[in-house]
Each structure stands twice: as structure tokens, then as C-alpha cells.
Design a protein around this motif. Structure first.
Motif, PDB file in Angstrom:
ATOM      1  N   SER A 160      33.023  95.494  30.885  1.00  0.00           N
ATOM      2  CA  SER A 160      32.593  94.149  30.487  1.00  0.00           C
ATOM      3  C   SER A 160      33.381  93.095  31.269  1.00  0.00           C
ATOM      4  N   PRO A 161      33.092  92.913  32.555  1.00  0.00           N
ATOM      5  CA  PRO A 161      33.809  91.892  33.329  1.00  0.00           C
ATOM      6  C   PRO A 161      33.580  90.512  32.736  1.00  0.00           C
ATOM      7  N   VAL A 162      34.639  89.722  32.713  1.00  0.00           N
ATOM      8  CA  VAL A 162      34.594  88.381  32.118  1.00  0.00           C
ATOM      9  C   VAL A 162      34.769  87.343  33.221  1.00  0.00           C
ATOM     10  N   ALA A 163      33.824  86.417  33.322  1.00  0.00           N
ATOM     11  CA  ALA A 163      33.912  85.336  34.309  1.00  0.00           C
ATOM     12  C   ALA A 163      34.935  84.311  33.835  1.00  0.00           C
ATOM     13  N   LEU A 164      35.946  84.056  34.662  1.00  0.00           N
ATOM     14  CA  LEU A 164      36.995  83.095  34.319  1.00  0.00           C
ATOM     15  C   LEU A 164      36.783  81.741  34.988  1.00  0.00           C
ATOM     16  N   SER A 165      36.375  81.759  36.242  1.00  0.00           N
ATOM     17  CA  SER A 165      36.190  80.509  36.971  1.00  0.00           C
ATOM     18  C   SER A 165      35.357  80.783  38.222  1.00  0.00           C
ATOM     19  N   ARG A 166      34.993  79.696  38.901  1.00  0.00           N
ATOM     20  CA  ARG A 166      34.252  79.827  40.158  1.00  0.00           C
ATOM     21  C   ARG A 166      34.631  78.692  41.083  1.00  0.00           C
ATOM     22  N   PHE A 167      34.936  79.039  42.322  1.00  0.00           N
ATOM     23  CA  PHE A 167      35.166  78.031  43.357  1.00  0.00           C
ATOM     24  C   PHE A 167      33.817  77.755  43.993  1.00  0.00           C
ATOM     25  N   GLU A 168      33.247  76.614  43.675  1.00  0.00           N
ATOM     26  CA  GLU A 168      31.871  76.327  44.055  1.00  0.00           C
ATOM     27  C   GLU A 168      31.774  75.780  45.477  1.00  0.00           C
ATOM     28  N   THR A 169      30.622  76.005  46.072  1.00  0.00           N
ATOM     29  CA  THR A 169      30.347  75.463  47.399  1.00  0.00           C
ATOM     30  C   THR A 169      28.859  75.223  47.530  1.00  0.00           C
ATOM     31  N   VAL A 170      28.490  74.447  48.529  1.00  0.00           N
ATOM     32  CA  VAL A 170      27.102  74.370  48.957  1.00  0.00           C
ATOM     33  C   VAL A 170      26.896  75.538  49.906  1.00  0.00           C
ATOM     34  N   GLY A 171      25.938  76.378  49.632  1.00  0.00           N
ATOM     35  CA  GLY A 171      25.763  77.603  50.405  1.00  0.00           C
ATOM     36  C   GLY A 171      25.042  77.379  51.725  1.00  0.00           C
ATOM     37  N   THR A 172      24.077  78.219  52.013  1.00  0.00           N
ATOM     38  CA  THR A 172      23.338  78.165  53.269  1.00  0.00           C
ATOM     39  C   THR A 172      22.460  76.920  53.307  1.00  0.00           C
ATOM     40  N   VAL A 173      22.738  76.004  54.224  1.00  0.00           N
ATOM     41  CA  VAL A 173      22.053  74.709  54.265  1.00  0.00           C
ATOM     42  C   VAL A 173      20.844  74.806  55.191  1.00  0.00           C
ATOM     43  N   ARG A 174      19.659  74.626  54.613  1.00  0.00           N
ATOM     44  CA  ARG A 174      18.410  74.730  55.382  1.00  0.00           C
ATOM     45  C   ARG A 174      17.816  73.377  55.730  1.00  0.00           C
ATOM     46  N   GLY A 175      18.055  72.384  54.910  1.00  0.00           N
ATOM     47  CA  GLY A 175      17.442  71.086  55.150  1.00  0.00           C
ATOM     48  C   GLY A 175      18.434  69.964  54.953  1.00  0.00           C
ATOM     49  N   VAL A 176      18.193  68.823  55.606  1.00  0.00           N
ATOM     50  CA  VAL A 176      19.070  67.660  55.472  1.00  0.00           C
ATOM     51  C   VAL A 176      18.223  66.403  55.658  1.00  0.00           C
ATOM     52  N   ALA A 177      18.580  65.358  54.920  1.00  0.00           N
ATOM     53  CA  ALA A 177      17.856  64.093  55.021  1.00  0.00           C
ATOM     54  C   ALA A 177      18.818  62.946  54.770  1.00  0.00           C
ATOM     55  N   ALA A 178      18.567  61.819  55.430  1.00  0.00           N
ATOM     56  CA  ALA A 178      19.305  60.581  55.208  1.00  0.00           C
ATOM     57  C   ALA A 178      18.442  59.454  55.732  1.00  0.00           C
ATOM     58  N   ASP A 179      18.723  58.242  55.293  1.00  0.00           N
ATOM     59  CA  ASP A 179      17.958  57.107  55.783  1.00  0.00           C
ATOM     60  C   ASP A 179      18.251  56.911  57.267  1.00  0.00           C
ATOM     61  N   GLU A 180      17.203  56.754  58.072  1.00  0.00           N
ATOM     62  CA  GLU A 180      17.402  56.697  59.521  1.00  0.00           C
ATOM     63  C   GLU A 180      18.202  55.477  59.960  1.00  0.00           C
ATOM     64  N   GLU A 181      18.268  54.450  59.126  1.00  0.00           N
ATOM     65  CA  GLU A 181      19.043  53.268  59.474  1.00  0.00           C
ATOM     66  C   GLU A 181      20.530  53.416  59.165  1.00  0.00           C
ATOM     67  N   GLY A 182      20.881  54.464  58.446  1.00  0.00           N
ATOM     68  CA  GLY A 182      22.283  54.672  58.072  1.00  0.00           C
ATOM     69  C   GLY A 182      22.476  54.512  56.577  1.00  0.00           C
ATOM     70  N   GLY A 183      23.723  54.587  56.144  1.00  0.00           N
ATOM     71  CA  GLY A 183      24.043  54.502  54.722  1.00  0.00           C
ATOM     72  C   GLY A 183      25.028  55.578  54.351  1.00  0.00           C
ATOM     73  N   ASP A 184      25.533  55.531  53.123  1.00  0.00           N
ATOM     74  CA  ASP A 184      26.573  56.472  52.714  1.00  0.00           C
ATOM     75  C   ASP A 184      26.062  57.532  51.749  1.00  0.00           C
ATOM     76  N   ARG A 185      24.752  57.785  51.785  1.00  0.00           N
ATOM     77  CA  ARG A 185      24.191  58.865  50.999  1.00  0.00           C
ATOM     78  C   ARG A 185      23.319  59.753  51.894  1.00  0.00           C
ATOM     79  N   ALA A 186      23.387  61.048  51.624  1.00  0.00           N
ATOM     80  CA  ALA A 186      22.534  62.013  52.317  1.00  0.00           C
ATOM     81  C   ALA A 186      22.152  63.084  51.316  1.00  0.00           C
ATOM     82  N   TYR A 187      21.234  63.955  51.717  1.00  0.00           N
ATOM     83  CA  TYR A 187      20.748  65.014  50.841  1.00  0.00           C
ATOM     84  C   TYR A 187      20.643  66.301  51.649  1.00  0.00           C
TER      85      TYR A 187
END
Length: 612
Positions: A331-358
Motif C-alpha cells: 500500500s504505497p502512500v503518496a507523500l508529496s509531488r514536485f510538479e512540473t509542466v510536462g511535454t509542451v506541444r503548444g504555445v500562444a501569446a499576444d503577438e504584440e507582446g505582454g506578460d502572459r502566455a499559454y
């Protein structure tokens, strides 16, 4: 040009393509510097005392594991030239099998500042690494060189001086070398369809095969017990090989697992299996030749496993690093997880610039804070039913990060058939929140998307390019389409033209006339296997997948997959301006003001800045 030619350390190495006959005579010079990176696949883990080592994309991370309930990052390496596939730690050094980056040797004497001090480059992809008595044993799978596969083999490397590793020999086996384990002067190699190979390496310059056996499945990893070897055999599970007689190994049993067995580790009478979508499987091997599964832990894509006493560290390619307590192995017990963004397939941001992306990792969308582009920060995320293939973002005027996100969502495999898929429309709040406003089912596979002048252009695979009116984003309606001679995989808009990547035949360009695309023609000089596109100021940024069918231009083969920058002022022919190698297998690209954002697959998100 081999993958090794495109090596970089803290910044991506720019390849001068004039030497390969690829720079067009009228090409405009474009200089990009890689200034940031985040996320990526998690394949490997190793532990030494209270220090935990793992690979997130093309970086080695050092974590404080003294409190298993809360891992703390101590330091991380520079961006390596390839994705961390496996690692071994000995004394003050970490030895990293870094995919297309070969062997990277990292000084970890100061955990807060791991530093690359040496490397050993290979022609193929470094897959696994073992260290014993001053030598590294590195497995390497091949690359296509234009006429065949080359670069595979087991590399034996002298690391008596870690800053200057020296090749002793390369031993080629019948299959593709994936996993490796060393006991004294005996090396065990998981050899793909070559099964298990056993080598005598008492003479480091002249290994000799002393035994071999073909396995029931495709051999990907190997772990050694007392007189027995356990082999991860992908869709067959775990093979049990009796090696009491090294010259006559015999596979005596195969333990089926629910996922795809990719990694095996033996510790104190227990085999731990990184089982892909089967998570972690725990086998009791107190009877060495008769393993019995006694426990399991569900995870999305279980890969490398490290064990330290009552704790197991499971690398999950997409989710990061799980910390499990296995005092009770059933019965393995999950204690914690070091999270990450995994394999990145897509990316988007406003073409004029800005401080947000997806970014899109698998079927999950994440918002990013790009106010410090050197270290993008993940905001909230949302999961979809299908895989996110591409996105386009339009920011509301004067609204920080608020706007509309158009998502090309691929279909989902349900009950032996592809179902769903199409375009989803989300309103974003700038803090990582998403609110779905609309969904439009399309007849194809929804591969790429671009927005301009109140219209959305959707590259819809075998259904060509669909055009939607989005004056009211919550009620998009189709107003036109363009058939293509091949599968439309992405679309980009600029200077009144639509550029469309079609699988296997390069980029087509035509006039974007409202609801239609006219005067469509093949844009000569573009790579056949373009995967993603972005356009700005007359330049096309092309994400190119590596493929044996790359075209020939001016008598020279295209280099391997990576980011190409093309001067596209001439709609009939594009001139190559620059090429940048990337550590992963590039998936897509977006341009936002002075920044170029690259979705690099297992390499995570790469942030380039245009040189001033």
C-alpha cells in the motif's frame, strides 16, 4: 549534419547555415538568444542521502528530500543540449544521459549551483548511464543519417578526469541499446529487439559478448539481482532471466503489467517498475525467479524510479516527481509531488507582446506569468478531453493577460474510434483562470489555429483550412474553407498572406482575402516536415520535425529538426536566415513582441529574445 553538431549549453548554438549552402542570397539576418526555459518531461531520478536528483526537460535539478512531505529545490543546471533521459550519481558528480546531448558531467559538490564541467558527445541519442570503477557505460540509440540508421552502441568512457572524459570503445549490439547495468566486469544491456546482451568488459577497449537471449518483448531497461536479471519489456511487462550461467541466460518467466514497462529497479527483495500509463508496479522477488506483484501506484506516465529506505521516488514524464512511502509495500502512500509542466506541444501569446502566455502539455492548458521571461512562472491550468495541438491568443486592449484563447483540440480515442475534437474558445482572466465560451466541432483533426481581423483560420488536418467569423467569440460560425493537397498541420497569418504547413510538402502561401485564401502556391525553400508556424515582420518561424524525408536544398540536406527562421518577403520562395537546435523535439512556435516562444516537446518551453 548530425544532431551532435547542434550542441549548446546555456544558450542555443546558432548554426551558420551558409556553410551548408542554406542561407539564401537575400535572407535577412535574424539573431535570437535563448534567455529562458521551463518545464519538460521527467524521465529520471537518483538519490544520495538527503539529496534527490531529477531531470526536468533539459535541466538537472537538485532537491532537498530531508522532508519527504515537502521537497525543496536547491539548484538547477544550465540548459543542457538534450533532454535528461537517465542519470547516475557518484561522489561529487552527476552523470547525465542527455538524449541528443550525449553524456553531460555535472559537478554537484555545491548542490545550489550544479555546474557542467565535461561532456562526451555521441551521434545518436544517449538513453541510459551506469558508473563503475572510474568508467561510464552509456547506451546510445541511432539517428537517421540520410541513408540509414547510425550512431547506436554501448560507449565505454574513462572518467578518471571528469572534466575530460575519454572514449575507450564503442560496442555495437544487434539491436538498439537502451538500458544498462554493471556488476564488476560484467555489463548487461537491454537491447531492444536484440533482447538481453551480456558483455565481459574486463578489457575496456575490447568488450566481448559472453551470453545473450532474445526476450518476449522489446527490451528497454535492465536490473540485476542474485543470479537473475529483470528486463523491462514494454508492452509485454517484466521479463525474468536466469543468469546463473552467464553464457546461457534463459528467460524463465514474463510478468504482465497493465501499462508499458520502461524502467526496472531492484532493491532489498523488491522490483519497482516504471510502467508508463500503468504507473508504478511493485513486485516481491524474495523468490528471485518467481516475482509476484504486491502493490501499485497510479500515475499518468511512470518512468524512472529511485529508492531510499522506505521511500520511493517515481519520475512521471508529464506530472513530475512523486514521493511515496513504501514501509508497507502493498500500500504505497503518496507523500508529496514536485510538479512540473510536462511535454509542451503548444504555445500562444499576444503577438504584440505582454506578460502572459499559454502552453499546452498533453490535454492540459496552463497560463504563464512572463513578467520575468528568464523564469516563466506557471499559473493555474485546465484539463480538456482531447489533446491540445495549438492555440492562438488575442489580448483585450489595455487588459493585462485578459483576452480570448482559441484552442485546436484533437479528437479522443473512445471505444475503438476517434471522437470529438475541434475548436474551443476560452475567455482568460489573466490569473490563469479559463472560462469556456464556445465549442465548434470540425470534420478533421484540428491541428493548428491563427487569428486575424475578426477571423479564425483552423488547420483541420485532412479537412483543409476552415475559416470562422469571431466577431462574437461565444458564437463562432464557419464562413469558408480551403482544400489542401496534404494534411494541414498549422497556419500563420501576416502581411495579408496565409502560410499553411502541410504534412510532407512544406509551406503553402496565399492571399488571405476575408473568407477565402486565393492564389495558393507552394513556397519553395520551406522544409517538408514543418510542424508549427508563426509570422512576424516578413519572417516565418518554423518548427521543423526531424524526419528521414527532409528535402534537399541547393545540394545540401536540411539539418535535423529545430527552429528555422525564413525570410518570406517573396511568397514564391523563402530564404533560410537562421537555424537553431533545440534540446527536445520541437512541436510549435509563437511570436510575442520581441520574444519567440518555442514549444519544444520534452524540452519544455524555450524563450528566445531577438537580439538588439
Amino acid at each position: 549534419m548530425s544532431k551532435r553538431m547542434g550542441v549548446f549549453a546555456s544558450v542555443v548554438l546558432l548554426i551558420g547555415l551558409a556553410g551548408f549552402g542554406l542561407i539564401g542570397p537575400n535572407a535577412t539576418a535574424v539573431e535570437l538568444d535563448m534567455i529562458g526555459q521551463m518545464g519538460g518531461a521527467n524521465y529520471a531520478a537518483a538519490v544520495a542521502g538527503d539529496l534527490l536528483f531529477t531531470g526536468i526537460g533539459p535541466r538537472l535539478l537538485v532537491l532537498d528530500a530531508s522532508d519527504p512531505n515537502q521537497l525543496a529545490e536547491l539548484g538547477q543546471s544550465e540548459v543542457l543540449p538534450g533532454v535528461v533521459r537517465a542519470l547516475a550519481v557518484e561522489d561529487a558528480y552527476a552523470y547525465v544521459a542527455a538524449g541528443k546531448g550525449g553524456l553531460q558531467i555535472v559537478d554537484i559538490s555545491d548542490p545550489a549551483h550544479p555546474v557542467v564541467i565535461g561532456n562526451y558527445l555521441t551521434e545518436g541519442y544517449a538513453q541510459d548511464v551506469a558508473v563503475a570503477s572510474g568508467y561510464v557505460y552509456l547506451t546510445n540509440t541511432p539517428v537517421w543519417d540520410g541513408s540509414g540508421w547510425s550512431g547506436s552502441g554501448l560507449h565505454i568512457v574513462d572518467i578518471s578526469d571528469p572534466a575530460n572524459p575519454k572514449q575507450m570503445t564503442v560496442y555495437d549490439t544487434p539491436g538498439w541499446e537502451f538500458g544498462v547495468a554493471v556488476v564488476g566486469d560484467t555489463v548487461f544491456v537491454a537491447d531492444g529487439d536484440g533482447g538481453l546482451r551480456i558483455l565481459d568488459v574486463s578489457d575496456k577497449t575490447a568488450p566481448k559478448e559472453v551470453g545473450a537471449t532474445y526476450t518476449a518483448g522489446y527490451a528497454l531497461d535492465v536490473a540485476v539481482g542474485e543470479g537473475v536479471v529483470y528486463v523491462a519489456e514494454f508492452d509485454k511487462g517484466v521479463g525474468v532471466v536466469d543468469v546463473a550461467d552467464l553464457s546461457n541466460p534463459r528467460e524463465v518467466k514474463v510478468i504482465d503489467t497493465p501499462g508499458k514497462a520502461r524502467h526496472v529497479t531492484v532493491n532489498d527483495g523488491t522490483v519497482y517498475v516504471g510502467d508508463g500509463n500503468g504507473g508504478l508496479r511493485i513486485l516481491d522477488v524474495s523468490a528471485a525467479l518467481e516475482p509476484v506483484e504486491i502493490g501499485a501506484f497510479a500515475s499518468e506516465d511512470g518512468r524512472g524510479v529511485a529508492v531510499n529506505g522506505a521511500f520511493v521516488y517515481l519520475a512521471d514524464r508529464q506530472l513530475g516527481l512523486h514521493v511515496l512511502e513504501v514501509a508497507d509495500r502493498t500500500s504505497p502512500v503518496a507523500l508529496s509531488r514536485f510538479e512540473t509542466v510536462g511535454t509542451v506541444r503548444g504555445v500562444a501569446a499576444d503577438e504584440e507582446g505582454g506578460d502572459r502566455a499559454y502552453v499546452a502539455a498533453g490535454n492540459t492548458l496552463y497560463g504563464l506569468d512572463m513578467s520575468t521571461p528568464e523564469r516563466p512562472q506557471r499559473l493555474a491550468g485546465i484539463s480538456l478531453a482531447g489533446q491540445v495541438n495549438d492555440m492562438a491568443f488575442v489580448q483585450k486592449p489595455g487588459a493585462r493577460g485578459k483576452g480570448v484563447l482559441y484552442v485546436a483540440e484533437g479528437p479522443t480515442w473512445v471505444e475503438r474510434a476517434w471522437q470529438g475534437g475541434g475548436m474551443r474558445v476560452f475567455e482568460t482572466d489573466g490569473a490563469g483562470g479559463f472560462q469556456e465560451r464556445a465549442f465548434f466541432d470540425t470534420p478533421g483533426q484540428a491541428r493548428g489555429v491563427a487569428v486575424a481581423n475578426g477571423l479564425v483560420y483552423l488547420a483541420d488536418g485532412n479537412a483543409g483550412v476552415r475559416v470562422f467569423n469571431i466577431n462574437k467569440p461565444e458564437t463562432p460560425h464557419e464562413v469558408g474553407f480551403e482544400n489542401m493537397s496534404g494534411h494541414a498541420v498549422d497556419v500563420a497569418l501576416g502581411q495579408g498572406r496565409a502560410h499553411i504547413a502541410t504534412n510532407g510538402r512544406g509551406v503553402d502561401a496565399g492571399q488571405a482575402n476575408g473568407h477565402a485564401i486565393s492564389a495558393m502556391q507552394r513556397q519553395e525553400g520551406t522544409p517538408d516536415f514543418a510542424r508549427g508556424l508563426a509570422v512576424q515582420d516578413g519572417m516565418i518561424y518554423v518548427a521543423v520535425m526531424p524526419d528521414p524525408g527532409d528535402p534537399v536544398l541547393d545540394g545540401n540536406r536540411w539539418p535535423d529538426g529545430g527552429l528555422y527562421v525564413l525570410d518570406a518577403e517573396n511568397p514564391a520562395k523563402a530564404d533560410v536566415a537562421r537555424y537553431y537546435a533545440t534540446p527536445g523535439d520541437i512541436e510549435n512556435v509563437a511570436v510575442s513582441g520581441e520574444f519567440v516562444l518555442v514549444a519544444d516537446g520534452d524540452g519544455g518551453l524555450l524563450v528566445f529574445q531577438k537580439a538588439q
